[in-house]
Scaffold this motif. Sequence first.
Motif, PDB file in Angstrom:
ATOM      1  N   ARG A  64      31.695  14.192  78.815  1.00 32.19           N
ATOM      2  CA  ARG A  64      30.917  15.201  78.096  1.00 32.19           C
ATOM      3  C   ARG A  64      31.338  16.610  78.505  1.00 32.19           C
ATOM      4  O   ARG A  64      31.490  17.493  77.657  1.00 32.19           O
ATOM      5  N   GLU A  65      31.513  16.816  79.803  1.00 34.48           N
ATOM      6  CA  GLU A  65      31.879  18.141  80.298  1.00 34.48           C
ATOM      7  C   GLU A  65      33.257  18.561  79.783  1.00 34.48           C
ATOM      8  O   GLU A  65      33.472  19.725  79.411  1.00 34.48           O
ATOM      9  N   GLN A  66      34.201  17.642  79.766  1.00 31.19           N
ATOM     10  CA  GLN A  66      35.541  17.963  79.270  1.00 31.19           C
ATOM     11  C   GLN A  66      35.508  18.285  77.779  1.00 31.19           C
ATOM     12  O   GLN A  66      36.184  19.216  77.317  1.00 31.19           O
ATOM     13  N   LEU A  67      34.707  17.536  77.036  1.00 30.76           N
ATOM     14  CA  LEU A  67      34.584  17.812  75.608  1.00 30.76           C
ATOM     15  C   LEU A  67      34.013  19.208  75.368  1.00 30.76           C
ATOM     16  O   LEU A  67      34.494  19.943  74.495  1.00 30.76           O
ATOM     17  N   ARG A  68      33.001  19.566  76.135  1.00 31.85           N
ATOM     18  CA  ARG A  68      32.411  20.897  75.965  1.00 31.85           C
ATOM     19  C   ARG A  68      33.436  21.992  76.264  1.00 31.85           C
ATOM     20  O   ARG A  68      33.511  22.996  75.547  1.00 31.85           O
ATOM     21  N   GLU A  69      34.221  21.804  77.308  1.00 27.82           N
ATOM     22  CA  GLU A  69      35.218  22.818  77.655  1.00 27.82           C
ATOM     23  C   GLU A  69      36.290  22.914  76.581  1.00 27.82           C
ATOM     24  O   GLU A  69      36.730  24.020  76.219  1.00 27.82           O
ATOM     25  N   MET A  70      36.734  21.791  76.075  1.00 28.11           N
ATOM     26  CA  MET A  70      37.748  21.818  75.019  1.00 28.11           C
ATOM     27  C   MET A  70      37.198  22.493  73.769  1.00 28.11           C
ATOM     28  O   MET A  70      37.874  23.328  73.148  1.00 28.11           O
TER      29      MET A  70
END
Length: 243
Positions: free
Chosen positions: A129-135
Amino acid sequence: MIYGALILIVLAIYALCKCTWWWPRWPRGVPSFLMLHSVSDDVVDASCPNNTIRPRELEALIVRLLKGGYRFRTFTDAASDPGPRDVVLTFDDGYVDNYVELLPILRRQNVPATCFVTSRFDDPRFLSREQLREMDASGLVEIGGHTSGHCVLTSVDRAEAREQIRANKRDLEAVLGHPIASFAYPCGGENDDIVSEVVAAGYRFAAAMVKKMRPVGTDPYRIHRQIIPRGMKTWQSYLLATR
């Protein structure tokens, strides 16, 4: 002598069919939608090694396309308003290397891409989830749907297909905090009923695996993509991407 000449002719014809340099470019106003998956030096899925492109191969292709005057756009932008010499990079499944390897390449070259992801957030092989938000926050990555668990939608009943499509959309929108507009059918599994479910879920566009490039307006839920295999030389992948 005659047989030798015939063999050479046959081999020459075969080579022409295998190469793309002599094919015409995509028609003006028809974006080139490219289909990729993982970005890694190591093959991620041994059953389909062509689904993993090496980072250096991908970046070299991007640089070559930029030098050729091509414009990179997200899937939804290009499908909504197609322009001449548009190129769309799409990456299916949501492998974690899309964050580790792909995102830095996009930042270096300042080009956008679209990642069609599943809801397997807790599996370390896939985007969290965190990586998706950053991307998503980078402004360079459009996130699209790809079912909850990479379900081949034509292999299950319609109720299960509907839930796979809608649950994935709910999951991604909850993570990102905004609606998503694009979808890709896992393994290209689609038919008229599946397309109807994608439309009903609220998607505006979908990426398919039809075999023929067509104007985007022909069917916004069956947009053709060209696969870029692993191991190609830059000039080969460039020709494949533009013809």
